[in-house]
Design a protein around this motif. Structure first.
Motif, PDB file in Angstrom:
ATOM      1  N   UNK A  60      28.486  50.899  31.466  1.00 39.30           N
ATOM      2  CA  UNK A  60      28.603  50.111  30.344  1.00 39.30           C
ATOM      3  C   UNK A  60      29.281  48.820  30.209  1.00 39.30           C
ATOM      4  N   UNK A  61      30.346  48.704  31.226  1.00 39.99           N
ATOM      5  CA  UNK A  61      31.536  47.605  31.259  1.00 39.99           C
ATOM      6  C   UNK A  61      31.545  47.148  32.768  1.00 39.99           C
ATOM      7  N   UNK A  62      31.859  45.822  32.792  1.00 38.96           N
ATOM      8  CA  UNK A  62      32.143  45.402  33.983  1.00 38.96           C
ATOM      9  C   UNK A  62      33.386  45.786  34.575  1.00 38.96           C
ATOM     10  N   UNK A  63      34.143  46.384  33.830  1.00 44.07           N
ATOM     11  CA  UNK A  63      35.468  47.124  34.434  1.00 44.07           C
ATOM     12  C   UNK A  63      35.185  48.506  34.970  1.00 44.07           C
ATOM     13  N   UNK A  64      34.081  48.993  34.797  1.00 43.10           N
ATOM     14  CA  UNK A  64      33.807  50.375  35.230  1.00 43.10           C
ATOM     15  C   UNK A  64      33.078  50.410  36.427  1.00 43.10           C
ATOM     16  N   UNK A  65      32.788  49.204  37.057  1.00 43.43           N
ATOM     17  CA  UNK A  65      32.291  48.905  38.412  1.00 43.43           C
ATOM     18  C   UNK A  65      33.072  49.146  39.761  1.00 43.43           C
ATOM     19  N   UNK A  66      32.622  50.084  40.466  1.00 38.67           N
ATOM     20  CA  UNK A  66      33.738  50.236  41.543  1.00 38.67           C
ATOM     21  C   UNK A  66      33.345  49.648  42.892  1.00 38.67           C
ATOM     22  N   UNK A  67      34.012  49.520  43.729  1.00 37.60           N
ATOM     23  CA  UNK A  67      33.400  48.964  45.093  1.00 37.60           C
ATOM     24  C   UNK A  67      32.238  49.670  45.747  1.00 37.60           C
ATOM     25  N   UNK A  76      24.971  37.114  50.678  1.00 41.03           N
ATOM     26  CA  UNK A  76      26.229  36.492  50.817  1.00 41.03           C
ATOM     27  C   UNK A  76      26.350  35.730  49.280  1.00 41.03           C
ATOM     28  N   UNK A  77      25.520  34.786  49.199  1.00 41.35           N
ATOM     29  CA  UNK A  77      25.368  34.184  47.803  1.00 41.35           C
ATOM     30  C   UNK A  77      25.569  34.764  46.664  1.00 41.35           C
ATOM     31  N   UNK A  78      24.926  36.028  46.623  1.00 39.49           N
ATOM     32  CA  UNK A  78      25.078  36.886  45.514  1.00 39.49           C
ATOM     33  C   UNK A  78      26.332  37.549  45.511  1.00 39.49           C
ATOM     34  N   UNK A  79      27.010  37.966  46.288  1.00 41.97           N
ATOM     35  CA  UNK A  79      28.343  38.436  46.606  1.00 41.97           C
ATOM     36  C   UNK A  79      29.476  37.390  46.098  1.00 41.97           C
ATOM     37  N   UNK A  80      29.021  36.292  46.449  1.00 40.95           N
ATOM     38  CA  UNK A  80      30.087  35.044  46.183  1.00 40.95           C
ATOM     39  C   UNK A  80      30.085  34.763  44.820  1.00 40.95           C
ATOM     40  N   UNK A  81      28.703  34.883  43.966  1.00 36.92           N
ATOM     41  CA  UNK A  81      28.607  34.671  42.560  1.00 36.92           C
ATOM     42  C   UNK A  81      29.604  36.094  41.987  1.00 36.92           C
ATOM     43  N   UNK A  82      29.297  37.055  42.280  1.00 40.24           N
ATOM     44  CA  UNK A  82      29.911  38.213  41.783  1.00 40.24           C
ATOM     45  C   UNK A  82      31.578  38.254  41.799  1.00 40.24           C
ATOM     46  N   UNK A  83      31.938  37.751  43.092  1.00 44.20           N
ATOM     47  CA  UNK A  83      33.482  37.607  43.106  1.00 44.20           C
ATOM     48  C   UNK A  83      33.866  36.393  42.045  1.00 44.20           C
ATOM     49  N   UNK A  84      33.447  35.405  42.087  1.00 43.15           N
ATOM     50  CA  UNK A  84      33.786  34.306  41.152  1.00 43.15           C
ATOM     51  C   UNK A  84      33.832  34.914  39.902  1.00 43.15           C
ATOM     52  N   UNK A  85      33.001  35.675  39.195  1.00 39.50           N
ATOM     53  CA  UNK A  85      32.710  36.029  37.815  1.00 39.50           C
ATOM     54  C   UNK A  85      34.056  37.168  37.722  1.00 39.50           C
ATOM     55  N   UNK A  86      34.217  37.917  38.724  1.00 38.56           N
ATOM     56  CA  UNK A  86      35.532  38.679  38.635  1.00 38.56           C
ATOM     57  C   UNK A  86      36.789  37.977  38.492  1.00 38.56           C
ATOM     58  N   UNK A 103      42.447  38.317  32.147  1.00 36.96           N
ATOM     59  CA  UNK A 103      43.064  39.534  31.899  1.00 36.96           C
ATOM     60  C   UNK A 103      41.913  40.584  31.186  1.00 36.96           C
ATOM     61  N   UNK A 104      40.608  40.509  31.579  1.00 33.95           N
ATOM     62  CA  UNK A 104      39.540  41.265  31.233  1.00 33.95           C
ATOM     63  C   UNK A 104      39.213  42.362  32.211  1.00 33.95           C
ATOM     64  N   UNK A 105      39.613  42.128  33.438  1.00 36.10           N
ATOM     65  CA  UNK A 105      39.474  43.113  34.329  1.00 36.10           C
ATOM     66  C   UNK A 105      40.899  43.225  35.229  1.00 36.10           C
ATOM     67  N   UNK A 106      40.942  44.198  35.930  1.00 28.86           N
ATOM     68  CA  UNK A 106      42.355  44.484  36.932  1.00 28.86           C
ATOM     69  C   UNK A 106      41.877  44.426  38.380  1.00 28.86           C
ATOM     70  N   UNK A 107      40.775  44.626  38.753  1.00 30.82           N
ATOM     71  CA  UNK A 107      40.309  44.437  39.897  1.00 30.82           C
ATOM     72  C   UNK A 107      39.141  43.737  40.264  1.00 30.82           C
ATOM     73  N   UNK A 108      39.011  43.456  41.517  1.00 27.34           N
ATOM     74  CA  UNK A 108      37.831  42.686  41.884  1.00 27.34           C
ATOM     75  C   UNK A 108      36.974  43.474  42.771  1.00 27.34           C
TER      76      UNK A 108
END
Length: 302
Positions: free
Chosen positions: A47-54, A75-85, A92-97
């Motif tokens: 339900x939430x971005x903070x619930x996603x794990x590696x 690689x492009x998709x991972x770059x986009x996800x990393x930028x989002x996190x 301070x909407x998440x604690x880990x990437x």
């Protein structure tokens, strides 16, 4: 995903658009890439971005890979996800990437296409019937003789060659590096024939080694077209481009000498790992020979 999760994504896209001044194409691409991750979350009831794990990111990328997505796209998709996190962490909407240490599957390296020795001989011994073909043969001989890049051959001036010493200097190699290369005897003869023809029938307008009928330096695209026309006129069916002659030079030299460092120097590669691709070509040739020749390796007829 919850409405709050959608708001986080909208905030990230707005930052890209208004603060980062990213292009509309970039914003659209990031939206699409993270949208795919959102679809994964919906399927897994996350339900939430903070619930996603590696492991979730890794599973998502693996699923995309199984669907045929290239390493470059992943690689492009991972770059986009990393930028989002990164955005979520800064706000301070998440604690880990969770995407930080996830890597895309390695792209299979395509082996360069080469000609065998008989094909090269057929190309270079087709004969000439005009001043332009004398020039063209000199170009093609030099490509194969010295392993030049297309840009390097086009940039050569007459003063860069020493036909007595049978050598040339590349002044504008990749990365601005120069190098001295040997010239084979057949290339020396072909170049000498061209220079004689040039001095008689071509106006001395440009110092370039290879020039047009008006004496202007021959451009890279024109060289490519001349090789294509040469093959068509000489009845050579295979599509051959200038870099195939460079690849063939490297492959044949390595096959005969087994001296990877020497081939690296001649090609002007900064990193030997770039040259090592030709060891794969050499091994491919050896295995084909083995399969044909070894009595216990021959494939049974179907």
């Amino acid at each position: 995903m919850t409405p709050a999760a959608d708001e986080m994504l909208a905030g990230f896209l707005n930052q890209l658009k208004f603060e980062k001044r990213a292009s509309a194409h970039t914003v659209k691409s990031y939206h699409r890439d993270i949208g795919r991750l959102s679809n994964y979350c919906n399927e897994k009831l996350i339900l939430s971005w903070i619930d996603l794990k590696q492991n979730d990111i890794r599973a998502h990328i693996a699923a995309r890979h199984r669907k045929g997505m290239s390493s470059k796209s992943l690689q492009r998709e991972l770059s986009a996800i990393r930028s989002f996190y990164t955005f979520l962490l800064k706000n301070r909407l998440a604690e880990i990437n969770p995407a930080q240490y996830v890597k895309a599957p390695k792209q299979a390296r395509n082996l360069p296409k080469t000609l065998d020795v008989d094909q090269v001989n057929g190309l270079l011994e087709a004969g000439t019937s005009s001043a332009l073909e004398i020039r063209d043969l000199a170009m093609f001989e030099l490509f194969y003789s010295s392993g030049l890049r297309l840009s390097e051959l086009s940039s050569l001036d007459i003063v860069d060659l020493d036909l007595v010493d049978r050598s040339l200097i590349v002044r504008s190699g990749k990365g601005g590096k120069s190098r001295v290369l040997p010239i084979g005897s057949k290339a020396v003869k072909a170049i000498d024939n061209w220079l004689q023809e040039r001095s008689i029938n071509i106006p001395a307008v440009d110092a370039a080694l290879f020039v047009t009928t008006k004496g202007r330096r021959l451009g890279q695209r024109s060289i490519e077209l001349r090789l294509s026309q040469w093959c068509k006129k000489k009845g050579i069916q295979e599509h051959i481009h200038p870099h195939m002659l460079r690849h063939s030079f490297a492959s044949h030299l390595l096959e005969s000498s087994q001296d990877l460092r020497a081939v690296q120097e001649l090609l002007g590669h900064s990193n030997i790992s770039t040259t090592q691709i030709y060891t794969h070509l050499d091994f491919q040739h050896l295995t084909e020979t083995y399969d044909r020749a070894h009595p216990r390796a021959k494939k049974k007829p179907q």
